[in-house]
Design an enzyme around this catalytic site. Structure first.
Site, PDB file in Angstrom:
ATOM      1  N   TYR A 135       0.857  -1.191   0.000  1.00  0.00           N
ATOM      2  CA  TYR A 135       0.000   0.000   0.000  1.00  0.00           C
ATOM      3  C   TYR A 135       0.886   1.232   0.000  1.00  0.00           C
ATOM      4  O   TYR A 135       1.783   1.373   0.829  1.00  0.00           O
ATOM      5  CB  TYR A 135      -0.914   0.017   1.225  1.00  0.00           C
ATOM      6  CG  TYR A 135      -1.970   1.101   1.125  1.00  0.00           C
ATOM      7  CD1 TYR A 135      -3.264   0.800   0.713  1.00  0.00           C
ATOM      8  CD2 TYR A 135      -1.672   2.433   1.393  1.00  0.00           C
ATOM      9  CE1 TYR A 135      -4.219   1.789   0.570  1.00  0.00           C
ATOM     10  CE2 TYR A 135      -2.616   3.425   1.255  1.00  0.00           C
ATOM     11  CZ  TYR A 135      -3.899   3.102   0.842  1.00  0.00           C
ATOM     12  OH  TYR A 135      -4.838   4.095   0.695  1.00  0.00           O
ATOM     13  N   GLN A 196     -10.895  -0.207   0.878  1.00  0.00           N
ATOM     14  CA  GLN A 196     -11.285  -1.100  -0.215  1.00  0.00           C
ATOM     15  C   GLN A 196     -10.065  -1.750  -0.862  1.00  0.00           C
ATOM     16  O   GLN A 196     -10.119  -2.897  -1.306  1.00  0.00           O
ATOM     17  CB  GLN A 196     -12.120  -0.358  -1.265  1.00  0.00           C
ATOM     18  CG  GLN A 196     -11.425   0.749  -2.021  1.00  0.00           C
ATOM     19  CD  GLN A 196     -11.558   2.089  -1.332  1.00  0.00           C
ATOM     20  OE1 GLN A 196     -11.770   2.163  -0.127  1.00  0.00           O
ATOM     21  NE2 GLN A 196     -11.437   3.167  -2.107  1.00  0.00           N
ATOM     22  N   ASN A 219      -3.691   5.927   5.835  1.00  0.00           N
ATOM     23  CA  ASN A 219      -4.433   6.775   6.779  1.00  0.00           C
ATOM     24  C   ASN A 219      -5.175   5.920   7.802  1.00  0.00           C
ATOM     25  O   ASN A 219      -4.977   4.703   7.900  1.00  0.00           O
ATOM     26  CB  ASN A 219      -5.389   7.701   6.018  1.00  0.00           C
ATOM     27  CG  ASN A 219      -6.447   6.931   5.211  1.00  0.00           C
ATOM     28  OD1 ASN A 219      -6.681   5.750   5.446  1.00  0.00           O
ATOM     29  ND2 ASN A 219      -7.057   7.603   4.265  1.00  0.00           N
ATOM     30  N   SER A 242       5.322   9.414  13.917  1.00  0.00           N
ATOM     31  CA  SER A 242       6.775   9.372  13.815  1.00  0.00           C
ATOM     32  C   SER A 242       7.427   9.959  15.067  1.00  0.00           C
ATOM     33  O   SER A 242       6.874  10.854  15.714  1.00  0.00           O
ATOM     34  CB  SER A 242       7.226  10.151  12.575  1.00  0.00           C
ATOM     35  OG  SER A 242       8.592   9.939  12.321  1.00  0.00           O
ATOM     36  N   GLN A 264      10.987  15.541  12.246  1.00  0.00           N
ATOM     37  CA  GLN A 264       9.936  14.609  12.658  1.00  0.00           C
ATOM     38  C   GLN A 264       8.632  15.333  12.932  1.00  0.00           C
ATOM     39  O   GLN A 264       7.553  14.859  12.593  1.00  0.00           O
ATOM     40  CB  GLN A 264      10.369  13.836  13.908  1.00  0.00           C
ATOM     41  CG  GLN A 264      11.574  12.950  13.698  1.00  0.00           C
ATOM     42  CD  GLN A 264      11.414  12.025  12.512  1.00  0.00           C
ATOM     43  OE1 GLN A 264      10.455  11.267  12.446  1.00  0.00           O
ATOM     44  NE2 GLN A 264      12.339  12.080  11.571  1.00  0.00           N
ATOM     45  N   HIS A 267       5.881  15.908  10.230  1.00  0.00           N
ATOM     46  CA  HIS A 267       5.029  14.831   9.713  1.00  0.00           C
ATOM     47  C   HIS A 267       3.563  15.089  10.001  1.00  0.00           C
ATOM     48  O   HIS A 267       2.715  15.018   9.124  1.00  0.00           O
ATOM     49  CB  HIS A 267       5.448  13.491  10.311  1.00  0.00           C
ATOM     50  CG  HIS A 267       6.587  12.835   9.607  1.00  0.00           C
ATOM     51  ND1 HIS A 267       6.482  12.312   8.346  1.00  0.00           N
ATOM     52  CD2 HIS A 267       7.874  12.614   9.992  1.00  0.00           C
ATOM     53  CE1 HIS A 267       7.643  11.792   7.972  1.00  0.00           C
ATOM     54  NE2 HIS A 267       8.506  11.973   8.950  1.00  0.00           N
ATOM     55  N   GLU A 332      11.505   5.403  17.878  1.00  0.00           N
ATOM     56  CA  GLU A 332      11.618   4.962  16.487  1.00  0.00           C
ATOM     57  C   GLU A 332      13.005   5.330  15.939  1.00  0.00           C
ATOM     58  O   GLU A 332      13.718   4.488  15.397  1.00  0.00           O
ATOM     59  CB  GLU A 332      10.526   5.636  15.652  1.00  0.00           C
ATOM     60  CG  GLU A 332      10.569   5.294  14.178  1.00  0.00           C
ATOM     61  CD  GLU A 332       9.559   6.085  13.377  1.00  0.00           C
ATOM     62  OE1 GLU A 332       9.268   5.677  12.238  1.00  0.00           O
ATOM     63  OE2 GLU A 332       9.065   7.138  13.862  1.00  0.00           O
ATOM     64  N   HIS A 333      13.376   6.598  16.068  1.00  0.00           N
ATOM     65  CA  HIS A 333      14.690   7.082  15.628  1.00  0.00           C
ATOM     66  C   HIS A 333      15.437   7.638  16.839  1.00  0.00           C
ATOM     67  O   HIS A 333      14.880   8.412  17.611  1.00  0.00           O
ATOM     68  CB  HIS A 333      14.556   8.215  14.604  1.00  0.00           C
ATOM     69  CG  HIS A 333      13.673   7.907  13.450  1.00  0.00           C
ATOM     70  ND1 HIS A 333      12.355   8.349  13.361  1.00  0.00           N
ATOM     71  CD2 HIS A 333      13.899   7.210  12.304  1.00  0.00           C
ATOM     72  CE1 HIS A 333      11.828   7.947  12.228  1.00  0.00           C
ATOM     73  NE2 HIS A 333      12.737   7.242  11.563  1.00  0.00           N
ATOM     74  N   ASP A 366      15.867   8.087   6.202  1.00  0.00           N
ATOM     75  CA  ASP A 366      14.545   8.048   5.579  1.00  0.00           C
ATOM     76  C   ASP A 366      14.626   7.733   4.094  1.00  0.00           C
ATOM     77  O   ASP A 366      13.702   7.133   3.533  1.00  0.00           O
ATOM     78  CB  ASP A 366      13.841   9.399   5.751  1.00  0.00           C
ATOM     79  CG  ASP A 366      13.133   9.518   7.083  1.00  0.00           C
ATOM     80  OD1 ASP A 366      12.949   8.494   7.764  1.00  0.00           O
ATOM     81  OD2 ASP A 366      12.744  10.650   7.436  1.00  0.00           O
ATOM     82  N   GLU A 420       0.399 -35.818  29.545  1.00  0.00           N
ATOM     83  CA  GLU A 420      -0.567 -34.797  29.128  1.00  0.00           C
ATOM     84  C   GLU A 420      -1.945 -35.391  28.859  1.00  0.00           C
ATOM     85  O   GLU A 420      -2.869 -34.672  28.481  1.00  0.00           O
ATOM     86  CB  GLU A 420      -0.058 -34.092  27.861  1.00  0.00           C
ATOM     87  CG  GLU A 420       1.188 -33.243  28.115  1.00  0.00           C
ATOM     88  CD  GLU A 420       1.614 -32.458  26.886  1.00  0.00           C
ATOM     89  OE1 GLU A 420       1.029 -32.676  25.798  1.00  0.00           O
ATOM     90  OE2 GLU A 420       2.510 -31.615  27.016  1.00  0.00           O
ATOM     91  N   HIS A 425      -1.388 -39.737  20.920  1.00  0.00           N
ATOM     92  CA  HIS A 425      -0.027 -39.262  20.671  1.00  0.00           C
ATOM     93  C   HIS A 425       0.990 -40.306  21.145  1.00  0.00           C
ATOM     94  O   HIS A 425       1.945 -40.643  20.429  1.00  0.00           O
ATOM     95  CB  HIS A 425       0.228 -37.949  21.424  1.00  0.00           C
ATOM     96  CG  HIS A 425      -0.322 -36.721  20.761  1.00  0.00           C
ATOM     97  ND1 HIS A 425      -1.666 -36.499  20.619  1.00  0.00           N
ATOM     98  CD2 HIS A 425       0.306 -35.654  20.211  1.00  0.00           C
ATOM     99  CE1 HIS A 425      -1.861 -35.338  20.018  1.00  0.00           C
ATOM    100  NE2 HIS A 425      -0.677 -34.807  19.747  1.00  0.00           N
TER     101      HIS A 425
END
Length: 435
Positions: A135, A196, A219, A242, A264, A267, A332-333, A366, A420, A425
């Site tokens: 995506y 969709q 999104n 971010s 950052q 964003h 994250e960074h 990045d 068990e 088994h």
């Protein structure tokens, strides 16, 4: 932006950790209207297929099409986008792609096995996924770097088919995104987006084949749809806003640090930029740089909101404490903006990516340094890793027990199975044991 609007904290205050945890807390939450809409979209696409995808695409992206063939881009459209790019953009894409590929080729996992003394063979078979869906946001929010970072490790892993979906609201196509798809060898591209598109990839339609995994950002509708289809297909992650954490000893340039925080914060309003610094005077200098540089930023309102709501300039006692706090944040960074930055790498246990030294600006990661920019957020670096080739490979255990091995392993398995209460088994194992 007035420097006084940026949160200033000191690790010596009694309530510091509670204040920090409150600052870090982020609940992605769920909007009931979004969730209900996504539920309906997933059900419609799963039940009806292509007609539902066409209907939602025309409605949400303001297109006028009546057949899925109009929503699939021919290969020459990707090649034409690459051929007509300005030379500087094409060169930048190609160099970035080559660096990302070179890095990820080192991640390829290999199958292995070993044979025990009695002839029993054990091992692991590594195979790529058959088909992956990518995506990519479309329209104005277009990110060719996302194509590179998701498509290249998939191709390096040996994924059989890579299908990209990218919305084109009002028919607007981003040539950089299409050029990136051409460079990375994406197999098919559909100009669809939203829930969709996720549904079409997850369930398959008359035209779009079902994939095994869906990767790539989107999104709130895309994130919700990915959460809901997980289990039917794999997903990379549901990423949060971010984040960047800069650790400084005051040896750097305050303008550089301020701009790294901006990078950052621009964003979105929920992005998080934090500075941990041992030098109070340098913190003042960074605050002054923020106030000085912000008016020059095209996205200054977003930056200002992000810094005011979720940013912080934090005074710490020493670098050992800074590293302890950094591990609590698990960003994250993480930028080690230090004079002797390499000496502190071993102190960091939780971070998506570590940028070492004053020249290792996060923005290079990045786009073109090589490592993947799809990184764990919301403190998930405590237990998860950057996207990589390993996310597009799967492991299968190999068990080939010899006749002699069955005589040793059978009684062990049977004893444990009896314990068990699984008698079949136990019997199955004992059948292989000679009297």
């Amino acid at each position: 932006m007035n420097a006084s609007q940026i949160r200033r904290l000191d690790s010596r205050t009694p309530d510091f950790l509670a204040t920090l945890d409150a600052l870090l807390a982020f609940e992605s939450g769920t909007d009931s209207q979004i969730e209900n809409a996504v539920t309906d979209i997933l059900a419609a696409v799963r039940t009806v297929g292509d007609p539902a995808v066409i209907d939602y695409t025309c409605r949400f992206d303001r297109l006028d099409v009546n057949h899925m063939s109009a929503l699939e881009l021919p290969r020459h459209a990707l090649d034409d986008a690459l051929a007509t790019l300005p030379e500087a953009q094409r060169a930048a894409l190609e160099v970035a792609a080559s660096r990302v590929e070179a890095y990820h080729r080192r991640q390829i996992a290999e199958s292995w096995d070993y044979t025990e003394a009695d002839g029993t063979r054990l091992g692991q078979i590594v195979t790529p996924l058959d088909r992956v869906g990518l995506y990519v946001p479309g329209g104005r929010a277009s990110y060719p770097s996302s194509v590179l970072m998701n498509a290249i490790p998939a191709k390096v892993a040996g994924v059989g088919e890579l299908i990209m979906v990218v919305p084109t609201p009002d028919g607007e196509r981003n040539p950089l995104v299409l050029a990136a798809a051409a460079i990375t060898g994406v197999d098919r591209v559909f100009t669809i987006g939203g829930a969709q598109a996720v549904a079409a990839l997850a369930y398959g339609t008359q035209t779009i084949p079902q994939v095994d995994k869906i990767v790539g950002p989107g999104n709130a509708y895309v994130a919700s749809a990915k959460r809901r289809v997980f289990g039917t297909v794999g997903i990379d992650m549901v990423a949060g806003p971010s984040e960047v954490l800069v650790i400084s000893d005051g040896s750097g340039n305050p303008d550089w640090v301020a701009m790294d925080l901006f990078a950052q914060a621009e964003h979105d309003d929920l992005a998080q930029s934090i500075l941990l610094c041992t030098d109070a005077d340098f913190i003042d200098a960074v605050a002054a740089s923020i106030a000085k540089l912000l008016p020059e930023m095209p996205r200054r309102q977003t930056i200002a909101t992000s810094l005011a709501n979720r940013g912080a300039l934090i005074k710490v006692s020493d670098l050992d404490e800074a590293c302890t706090i950094a591990n609590r944040i698990a960003p994250e960074h993480l930028e080690l903006s230090l004079e002797n930055a390499e000496d502190w790498i071993s102190k960091i246990r939780h971070a998506g990516a570590i940028f070492v030294g004053h020249w290792s600006v996060e923005a290079l990661g990045d786009y073109c340094a090589g490592p993947n920019h799809v990184l764990p957020t919301m403190r998930s670096a405590r237990f998860s890793s950057p996207l990589g080739v390993y996310d597009f490979q799967k492991r299968t255990s190999l068990i080939q027990v010899s006749e002699a091995g069955a005589q040793t392993l059978g009684p062990i398995a049977a004893t444990l199975a009896d314990g068990e209460g699984l008698q079949a088994h136990a019997a199955s194992a004992r059948y292989r044991v000679k009297a």
